[in-house]
Design a protein around this motif. Structure first.
Motif, short mmCIF file in Angstrom:
data_model
loop_
_atom_site.label_atom_id
_atom_site.label_comp_id
_atom_site.label_asym_id
_atom_site.label_seq_id
_atom_site.Cartn_x
_atom_site.Cartn_y
_atom_site.Cartn_z
N HIS A 1 0.86 -1.19 0.00
CA HIS A 1 0.00 0.00 0.00
C HIS A 1 0.90 1.24 0.00
O HIS A 1 1.92 1.28 0.69
CB HIS A 1 -0.89 -0.01 1.24
CG HIS A 1 -1.97 1.02 1.21
ND1 HIS A 1 -1.74 2.36 1.50
CD2 HIS A 1 -3.29 0.93 0.93
CE1 HIS A 1 -2.86 3.03 1.40
NE2 HIS A 1 -3.83 2.19 1.05
N ARG B 1 -3.46 -4.47 1.15
CA ARG B 1 -4.59 -4.09 1.99
C ARG B 1 -4.54 -4.97 3.23
O ARG B 1 -5.28 -5.96 3.34
CB ARG B 1 -5.91 -4.26 1.24
CG ARG B 1 -7.12 -3.68 1.97
CD ARG B 1 -8.41 -3.91 1.21
NE ARG B 1 -9.54 -3.40 1.98
CZ ARG B 1 -10.05 -2.18 1.87
NH1 ARG B 1 -9.51 -1.34 1.01
NH2 ARG B 1 -11.07 -1.79 2.60
N ASP C 1 -9.59 4.07 0.18
CA ASP C 1 -9.84 2.65 0.40
C ASP C 1 -10.79 2.39 1.57
O ASP C 1 -11.13 1.23 1.82
CB ASP C 1 -8.52 1.92 0.69
CG ASP C 1 -7.46 2.19 -0.37
OD1 ASP C 1 -7.78 1.99 -1.55
OD2 ASP C 1 -6.36 2.61 -0.01
#
Length: 436
Positions: free
Chosen positions: A13, A40, A87
């Motif tokens: 990420h 993630r 996100d």
């Protein structure tokens, strides 16, 4: 000695990439586990650093977008959080400066220096040497978990087949808990029959504890007590964050604050600061001279004390309504009691560090709550927007969007204030309109 390990770079990420680059500039570090889950992450990102890095770690990680949350009772563990609005993802770093095992980190080791000295690099990430990583994984399963569940069976077998009784950490384990302990652990894992893991775990734990019963017991018990304390912000000593929400009835103030309380990774204290809500004793208070004023004063004193007390101890205080509401047209009370209550509210209630002004069309707010009228709500809407222009820390949110979208925008604003300082982004007089 540091080694370079060939191989494909590990997908990460972007916020974690920034962390790793920051740590590269500060000193030796390595990712303890979970390199396959960095796009993630489903859990904590576990990182080992040297003790020499600790004094400047908070400011370094804040520059990378992560704020520290104090959670007592976790040994050398430090926790840092970042919120990714795109996100809708909380990233959590769990950073340690020593390697301890047990649910309360009661079994200390001397592994940290060895692991940092022997680390290897894969792309932009430092990892433990392969043998060290295998033993750390096995000890994590035996001492921290006390079992090997089916979901971790393949991971355990891989570590068991790679580890050797001749490895440096294996010899250290034997010194800690007795000769042959490493071999016994390996034999259980390699057999594939994990029913024997709890018994071996119990023997390892008892032997480790026996090396220093008093200190191990004290660490365990102190940790248990301290973990009852709620996590709080580590920004300025003795100071949390006050978040206020303004808007007409039906704009979604209470719903937003409740969702923020559930979302934020720190203790969020909801405090209702409204002065004019109806109560069961209102009819009686109207018959008593000064009764309604007394009710307002009590409400002001109680809410203000609660909010300031929680903020003092590092909580995020979520203020449903703020005293500035008293300055709205239609709310101004020029009577002696009205002037007294308004002055008390403005003087005693904490000034919000972040002020979220919810904006939605009058017909939408009327449809949500069915109170007042569309025309009245539209008038209040304009009044709130005009008032917000002169208020410090104000950000206008489009509350006509779905609640989840509003929550994501509000969460990003609040956490940006935590990371960057409460007034770094919203200190100007004219509030910015936040797109949801």
């Amino acid at each position: 000695m540091q080694a370079e390990q060939a191989g494909v770079a590990i997908p990460t990420h972007p916020s974690l990439t920034a962390v790793f680059q920051t740590l590269d500039r500060s000193g030796p570090w390595l990712l303890l586990r979970g390199e396959e889950d960095l796009i993630r992450p489903s859990g904590d990102v576990d990182i080992l650093v040297s003790k020499a890095q600790l004094p400047g770690l908070d400011s370094l990680l804040k520059a990378a977008g992560f704020a520290r949350v104090l959670a007592p009772g976790h040994g050398s563990h430090r926790f840092y959080f970042n919120y990714s609005r795109a996100d809708d993802l909380w990233l959590k770093l769990d950073i340690v400066s020593d390697i301890s095992f047990g649910t309360n980190q009661q079994w200390k080791t001397s592994f940290a220096g060895r692991c940092l000295d022997a680390r290897t690099r894969r792309g932009h990430i430092w990892l433990p040497a392969a043998a060290d990583q295998a033993w750390l994984q096995l000890l994590h399963l035996f001492l921290d978990k006390g079992e090997i569940v089916p979901a971790r069976a393949e991971l355990a077998l891989q570590a068991g087949n790679f580890a050797s009784a001749e490895d440096d950490l294996a010899r250290r384990i034997d010194r800690y808990v007795g000769p042959g302990s490493a071999v016994e652990l390996l034999n259980v894992v390699r057999s594939g029959n994990f029913d024997g893991v709890p018994a071996v775990s119990a023997r390892l734990s008892a032997a480790w504890t026996a090396r220093s019963v008093l200190s191990t017991t004290v660490r365990r018990d102190v940790s248990r007590v301290l973990r009852t304390v709620s996590p709080v912000l580590q920004d300025k000593p003795g100071r949390g964050l006050a978040v206020g929400v303004m808007g007409p009835d039906g704009a979604g103030k209470t719903s937003l604050l409740r969702s923020l309380s559930d979302t934020l990774p720190v203790s969020g204290k909801y405090v209702y600061m409204g002065l004019w809500s109806a109560g069961p004793w209102d009819d009686l208070l109207r018959r008593i001279p000064g009764g309604r004023l007394a009710k307002k004063v009590v409400r002001i004193l109680g809410g203000s004390f609660d909010a300031r007390y929680q903020r003092l101890f590092g909580c995020v205080v979520l203020l449903d309504r703020v005293p500035h509401d008293a300055r709205l047209p239609g709310s101004i009370d020029n009577s002696l009691g009205g002037r007294i209550s308004a002055a008390l509210a403005l003087a005693l209630a904490p000034e919000p560090d972040v002020l979220l002004v919810l904006d939605a069309p009058g017909e939408m707010m009327f449809a949500r709550k069915g109170e007042h009228s569309v025309e009245v709500l539209e008038e209040w809407r304009r009044a709130y927007l005009d008032l917000a222009k002169g208020l410090r820390g104000a950000a206008v949110l489009d509350a006509s969007q779905p609640q989840d979208s509003v929550r994501r925008t509000a969460t990003a604003i609040v956490w940006n204030a935590v990371v960057g300082g409460a007034t770094s982004r919203y200190s100007h007089a004219n509030p910015r309109k936040e797109r949801v």
